[in-house]
Design an enzyme around this catalytic site. Structure first.
Site, mmCIF file in Angstrom:
data_model
loop_
_atom_site.group_PDB
_atom_site.id
_atom_site.type_symbol
_atom_site.label_atom_id
_atom_site.label_comp_id
_atom_site.label_asym_id
_atom_site.label_seq_id
_atom_site.Cartn_x
_atom_site.Cartn_y
_atom_site.Cartn_z
ATOM 1 N N LYS A 23 -3.169 -2.511 -6.144
ATOM 2 C CA LYS A 23 -2.450 -3.423 -5.424
ATOM 3 C C LYS A 23 -2.318 -5.018 -6.204
ATOM 4 O O LYS A 23 -3.338 -5.331 -6.965
ATOM 5 C CB LYS A 23 -3.328 -3.915 -4.060
ATOM 6 C CG LYS A 23 -3.000 -3.025 -3.026
ATOM 7 C CD LYS A 23 -3.504 -3.312 -1.623
ATOM 8 C CE LYS A 23 -2.909 -2.443 -0.608
ATOM 9 N NZ LYS A 23 -3.084 -3.058 0.741
ATOM 10 N N SER B 78 -4.983 0.292 8.310
ATOM 11 C CA SER B 78 -5.927 -0.243 7.324
ATOM 12 C C SER B 78 -6.731 -1.540 8.059
ATOM 13 O O SER B 78 -6.362 -2.384 8.456
ATOM 14 C CB SER B 78 -5.171 -0.835 6.304
ATOM 15 O OG SER B 78 -4.610 0.046 5.583
ATOM 16 N N ARG C 175 3.673 6.339 -0.210
ATOM 17 C CA ARG C 175 3.499 5.027 0.212
ATOM 18 C C ARG C 175 4.346 4.509 -1.080
ATOM 19 O O ARG C 175 4.380 4.507 -2.050
ATOM 20 C CB ARG C 175 2.241 4.637 -0.220
ATOM 21 C CG ARG C 175 1.782 2.937 -0.199
ATOM 22 C CD ARG C 175 0.422 2.833 -0.253
ATOM 23 N NE ARG C 175 -0.092 1.610 -0.347
ATOM 24 C CZ ARG C 175 -0.296 0.925 -1.570
ATOM 25 N NH1 ARG C 175 -0.127 1.253 -2.447
ATOM 26 N NH2 ARG C 175 -0.762 -0.396 -1.462
#
Lengths: 206, 206
Positions: A137, A108, A38
């Site tokens: 995040k 997600s 990612r």
């Protein structure tokens, strides 16, 4: 198709400055067998591709499953096992057309409505989170909580991955609540010893 | 497969702040029938996808061909006609696998060596540039020059697109030198009236 492991490690250097390949190698050495790359802030396809190709090589050698976040084109280019898509990424069906019926395609979700919608896609598995509060995040969705993970388990027939703030202390109970796997970023990526943290996390859910 | 037009307009707002869809609509109104969407600095798949989907709609309505720069996954998702790849983007054969035998797949080249290598790929067409000096790229490759375009024409059997600093003043001579199409960004995107600039450029090569 069941997930190949109950531990799903996400290779995202966050703000650590660590090298993705080095992270992936330490995770594999610690016993991880399901990795996702990612790189949210990588705008250069060339660099993303280079990281992905390097990790595809070491995951293949380890017999590990390898998924790319967001970029189905890069997943196809390096022959990754699949792609993980967010709510704002490529539509699942577009990724499925690109990668074929065997690809592991994850989606997600962050609430029951999104789980409902996801049920009508060809996603291989769904992730739900953040289960706990997370530092991975910058602008996380609202915390889902472990109770709603139990509800989600009732709603979702396919593999369900819990993500968000999961640590060695909560890993086993999260799985016991119904997740087929736990996805972890910060707890491993920020660990002083990534290999050891991976091995300990695996032990905590063995 | 011949290119559908001798004018290949690239929808890249550069630093103009112009909206990609508005640019594309003006280009189509001016008569352009071959467009490429190029958003080098868009890191959000969702936003890139939204621009691409909107332009796919208007190009389809106009019977125009639509190519996406770099992102083969987005090209597939919006059913664009193809993808244009740079030397550092996805390998041509990976994009070909993703998009199929009918897709228009372009490859940027900047010198004879890259043209040579490109001859062994399944690229539909090759671009060569910058033919003249350009303001569309921050760090452009060295200027190729019109003489070497003539040489390239002898080397390349497939469609050849000249790019870089081409204006209405040089468009016709560039085509006469052997390019099958000219690709233009700044001259159109920075024009006070995009539709009119497109129409005038088309007229200059009619």
């Amino acid at each position: 198709m069941p997930l190949p492991s109950r531990l799903y490690l996400i290779v995202d250097p966050l703000d650590t400055g660590r090298d993705p390949l080095t992270l992936a190698q330490a995770m594999l050495a610690g016993g991880a067998r399901l990795l996702q790359l990612r790189l949210k802030h990588e705008t250069e396809t060339r660099r993303f591709l280079a990281h992905a190709a390097a990790i595809r090589e070491v995951t293949a050698a380890a017999g590990a499953t390898f998924v790319i976040n967001d970029r189905a084109d890069i997943a196809a280019a390096v022959r990754a096992d699949g792609v993980h898509l967010g709510q704002d990424d490529l539509p699942i069906e577009a990724a499925r057309r690109l990668l074929g019926p065997q690809a592991l395609i994850g989606l997600s979700t962050h609430d029951e409505h999104q789980l409902d919608v996801a049920a009508h896609t060809s996603a291989t598995y769904l992730s739900l989170g953040p289960i706990f509060s997370t530092t991975s995040k910058a602008n996380p969705d609202p915390v889902v909580g472990i109770d709603r993970l139990a509800t989600a388990r009732q709603m979702v027939g396919r593999p369900l991955v819990a993500i968000g703030g999961i640590t060695a202390a909560t890993a086993a109970s999260t799985l016991a609540t119904g997740a087929d796997a736990i996805a972890v970023i910060s707890e491993i990526v920020r660990a002083p010893d990534v290999e050891r943290a991976t091995a300990e996390l695996l032990e905590s859910i063995a």
